[in-house]
Design a protein around this motif. Sequence first.
Motif, short mmCIF file in Angstrom:
data_model
loop_
_atom_site.label_atom_id
_atom_site.label_comp_id
_atom_site.label_asym_id
_atom_site.label_seq_id
_atom_site.Cartn_x
_atom_site.Cartn_y
_atom_site.Cartn_z
N ASN A 93 0.83 -1.21 0.00
CA ASN A 93 0.00 0.00 0.00
C ASN A 93 0.86 1.26 0.00
OD1 ASN A 93 -2.43 1.41 -0.08
ND2 ASN A 93 -2.61 1.49 2.15
N MET A 94 1.63 1.43 -1.06
CA MET A 94 2.53 2.58 -1.19
C MET A 94 1.81 3.77 -1.79
SD MET A 94 6.05 3.00 -3.41
CE MET A 94 5.15 3.55 -4.86
N ARG A 114 -0.35 5.79 -6.40
CA ARG A 114 -0.65 4.71 -5.45
C ARG A 114 -0.41 3.37 -6.13
NH1 ARG A 114 -3.11 6.08 -0.75
NH2 ARG A 114 -4.00 8.18 -0.57
N ALA A 115 0.11 2.41 -5.37
CA ALA A 115 0.37 1.07 -5.90
C ALA A 115 0.51 0.11 -4.73
CB ALA A 115 1.62 1.05 -6.76
N GLY A 116 0.46 -1.18 -5.03
CA GLY A 116 0.69 -2.19 -4.01
C GLY A 116 -0.46 -2.42 -3.06
N GLY A 117 -1.67 -2.11 -3.51
CA GLY A 117 -2.82 -2.33 -2.63
C GLY A 117 -3.17 -3.79 -2.47
N ALA A 187 15.10 11.67 -3.53
CA ALA A 187 15.34 10.83 -4.70
C ALA A 187 15.11 9.37 -4.35
CB ALA A 187 16.76 11.02 -5.24
N THR A 188 14.68 8.60 -5.33
CA THR A 188 14.59 7.15 -5.23
C THR A 188 15.14 6.56 -6.51
OG1 THR A 188 12.63 7.20 -3.81
CG2 THR A 188 13.07 5.16 -4.98
N THR A 189 16.03 5.58 -6.40
CA THR A 189 16.54 4.88 -7.57
C THR A 189 16.48 3.38 -7.30
OG1 THR A 189 18.79 5.12 -6.73
CG2 THR A 189 18.06 6.73 -8.35
N ALA A 190 16.32 2.60 -8.36
CA ALA A 190 16.24 1.15 -8.21
C ALA A 190 16.66 0.48 -9.50
CB ALA A 190 14.81 0.72 -7.84
N GLY A 191 17.19 -0.74 -9.36
CA GLY A 191 17.50 -1.53 -10.54
C GLY A 191 16.22 -1.93 -11.26
N THR A 192 15.26 -2.44 -10.50
CA THR A 192 13.91 -2.71 -11.01
C THR A 192 12.91 -2.22 -9.98
OG1 THR A 192 13.83 -4.95 -10.06
CG2 THR A 192 14.64 -4.74 -12.32
N PHE A 193 11.76 -1.76 -10.47
CA PHE A 193 10.72 -1.23 -9.59
C PHE A 193 9.38 -1.65 -10.20
CE2 PHE A 193 8.91 2.57 -7.16
CZ PHE A 193 9.26 2.05 -5.93
N LYS A 194 8.76 -2.66 -9.60
CA LYS A 194 7.52 -3.22 -10.14
C LYS A 194 6.34 -2.70 -9.34
CE LYS A 194 9.86 -7.48 -11.58
NZ LYS A 194 9.89 -8.96 -11.44
N LEU A 195 5.49 -1.90 -10.00
CA LEU A 195 4.37 -1.24 -9.33
C LEU A 195 3.07 -1.93 -9.75
CD1 LEU A 195 5.58 2.40 -9.99
CD2 LEU A 195 5.58 1.26 -7.79
N SER A 196 2.57 -2.78 -8.90
CA SER A 196 1.31 -3.46 -9.21
C SER A 196 0.13 -2.56 -8.85
CB SER A 196 1.21 -4.77 -8.42
OG SER A 196 1.27 -4.53 -7.03
N LEU A 198 -0.90 0.23 -10.28
CA LEU A 198 -0.52 1.64 -10.26
C LEU A 198 -1.68 2.55 -10.64
CD1 LEU A 198 1.64 3.89 -10.11
CD2 LEU A 198 2.16 3.41 -12.52
N LYS A 199 -1.90 3.59 -9.82
CA LYS A 199 -2.91 4.60 -10.10
C LYS A 199 -2.29 5.98 -9.91
CE LYS A 199 -6.74 1.68 -8.49
NZ LYS A 199 -7.85 1.54 -7.51
N MET A 200 -2.52 6.87 -10.88
CA MET A 200 -1.99 8.22 -10.80
C MET A 200 -3.14 9.21 -10.86
SD MET A 200 0.58 10.28 -13.38
CE MET A 200 -0.73 10.70 -14.52
N SER A 201 -3.05 10.28 -10.05
CA SER A 201 -4.09 11.29 -10.07
C SER A 201 -3.46 12.67 -9.91
CB SER A 201 -5.11 11.05 -8.96
OG SER A 201 -4.50 11.12 -7.69
N LEU A 202 -4.09 13.67 -10.52
CA LEU A 202 -3.71 15.07 -10.37
C LEU A 202 -4.87 15.82 -9.75
CD1 LEU A 202 -2.03 15.68 -13.85
CD2 LEU A 202 -0.87 15.86 -11.64
N ALA A 203 -4.55 16.78 -8.88
CA ALA A 203 -5.59 17.56 -8.22
C ALA A 203 -5.05 18.95 -7.91
CB ALA A 203 -6.07 16.88 -6.94
#
Length: 210
Positions: A93-94, A114-117, A187-196, A198-203
Motif C-alpha cells: 500500500n505505497m 498509489r500502488a501495491g494495494g 530521490a529514489t533509484t532502483a534496478g527494477t521497480f515493479k508497481l502493481s 498503479l494509479k496516478m491522479s492530479l488535483a
Amino acid sequence: MESQVRGGTRWKRFAVVMVPSVAATAAIGVALAQGALAASFSVSGQSFKVSADKLTGQGFAQYGALDSGYTLDGQKTIHPVAVSSFKSASINNMCQSVVTPNIPLLGSVSLMLRAGGDKPVEADNLYIDVADLNADAVFNNIDIGVAAKDAAKGPGMKGNGEMANPYGFAQQADSATLTDVKQTAWATTAGTFKLSGLKMSLATGAKECY
C-alpha cells in the motif's frame, strides 16, 4: 540480534552528523561496489512524500550523503540525506505525492501515485535518499557504526560521483521491516521497480499522502 525502534527520527539532523564537508566529499568519485548504480543525477527542487503500510527489505544498509540539485527557481543547492538501501524490498500500500506550488491560474497542483494495494510493490537494488522518516522498525542482525564502504549486507554505495564519505558512519542489517511508514525524500533509484495496481491522479491544491 534483533533491534526494534519505535517512533520518529529526524533524519536531517542524523544525516548532518554523518556527512562531512562538501569539499571533502566532492573529491570521492569512485564506484565503490559491484552492481552500483550507473549514474547519479541532480535532484529537482521538490522533495516528495512517501507512505506505506509496510516495507520489508532484505540486505539493508544506510549511510550519510549529500544530494546536489536545484531550487524551484533554478539555483544550485545541496541537501543532506540518509541513503537507505536494500538489495530487495516489498512494499504494501505505497503512496507517493509531490506538490508543485505557484502555477499560474491554478495555484498548487498535486500529483499522487498509489500502488501495491492488492499485490506488493517489488524493488531490487533500491536506494532512497531520505530527509525525514517516521516508522516502527525491526532490524535483524544489525551492525551500527561500520564504515560506509564496508556495509556489505546492503547493495553497496552508489558510487560514480556520489557525494558520500566511504569511511563515514553507516549501519547495516540482514533485513529490516518498517511499518506505518511516513517519509520525505529527495530521490529514489532502483534496478527494477515493479508497481502493481498503479494509479496516478492530479488535483488542484495541496493533497498529499499524509
